[in-house]
Design a protein around this motif. Sequence first.
Motif, mmCIF file in Angstrom:
data_model
loop_
_atom_site.group_PDB
_atom_site.id
_atom_site.type_symbol
_atom_site.label_atom_id
_atom_site.label_comp_id
_atom_site.label_asym_id
_atom_site.label_seq_id
_atom_site.Cartn_x
_atom_site.Cartn_y
_atom_site.Cartn_z
ATOM 1 N N ALA A 27 1.154 29.436 45.885
ATOM 2 C CA ALA A 27 0.352 30.389 45.115
ATOM 3 C C ALA A 27 -1.041 29.821 44.890
ATOM 4 C CB ALA A 27 1.016 30.701 43.778
ATOM 5 N N LEU A 28 -2.043 30.611 45.186
ATOM 6 C CA LEU A 28 -3.432 30.259 44.884
ATOM 7 C C LEU A 28 -3.765 30.983 43.586
ATOM 8 C CD1 LEU A 28 -5.062 30.587 48.426
ATOM 9 C CD2 LEU A 28 -3.839 28.666 47.422
ATOM 10 N N GLU A 29 -4.036 30.214 42.534
ATOM 11 C CA GLU A 29 -4.172 30.763 41.188
ATOM 12 C C GLU A 29 -5.435 30.270 40.507
ATOM 13 O OE1 GLU A 29 -0.703 29.187 39.211
ATOM 14 O OE2 GLU A 29 0.629 30.663 40.121
ATOM 15 N N ASP A 30 -5.680 30.839 39.312
ATOM 16 C CA ASP A 30 -6.694 30.270 38.440
ATOM 17 C C ASP A 30 -5.985 29.482 37.341
ATOM 18 O OD1 ASP A 30 -5.833 32.103 36.489
ATOM 19 O OD2 ASP A 30 -7.518 33.458 36.829
ATOM 20 N N ASN A 31 -6.745 28.901 36.448
ATOM 21 C CA ASN A 31 -6.163 28.035 35.427
ATOM 22 C C ASN A 31 -5.409 28.799 34.337
ATOM 23 O OD1 ASN A 31 -8.503 29.075 34.326
ATOM 24 N ND2 ASN A 31 -9.183 27.156 33.423
ATOM 25 N N ALA A 32 -5.387 30.123 34.414
ATOM 26 C CA ALA A 32 -4.594 30.941 33.497
ATOM 27 C C ALA A 32 -3.345 31.478 34.202
ATOM 28 C CB ALA A 32 -5.439 32.085 32.951
#
Length: 103
Positions: A27-32
């Motif tokens: 998964a490519l995500e942001d810090n949230a």
Amino acid sequence: GSVSTYDLSNGNLVINGNNFLGVKTIALEDNATNAYITTNVNPAAPPAGITINTTGTQITITSTYISDNNSSWTDSNAAQNRVIRLTSAANQNGTTQLIVTQP
């Protein structure tokens, strides 16, 4: 520590580590933990655009794969707020350090 940056225009995203032959989800995500791209993988037969080397120490995701699936992940607006989350077959999660991304 130093800041790591992934620049889509420079090519593929390469993740180095170990035990990647047990990864079932990338998964490519942001810090949230908002997921931009989530991909189920079979390390023996990963989807086109993703490769895992035979020793399980490197995952390569092509820039085309990222562009085709959700290139907005690559524009963190110079903020160090993007991560890559790997989930194993045993549902163990590992994440990279926070990185900066740019298109």
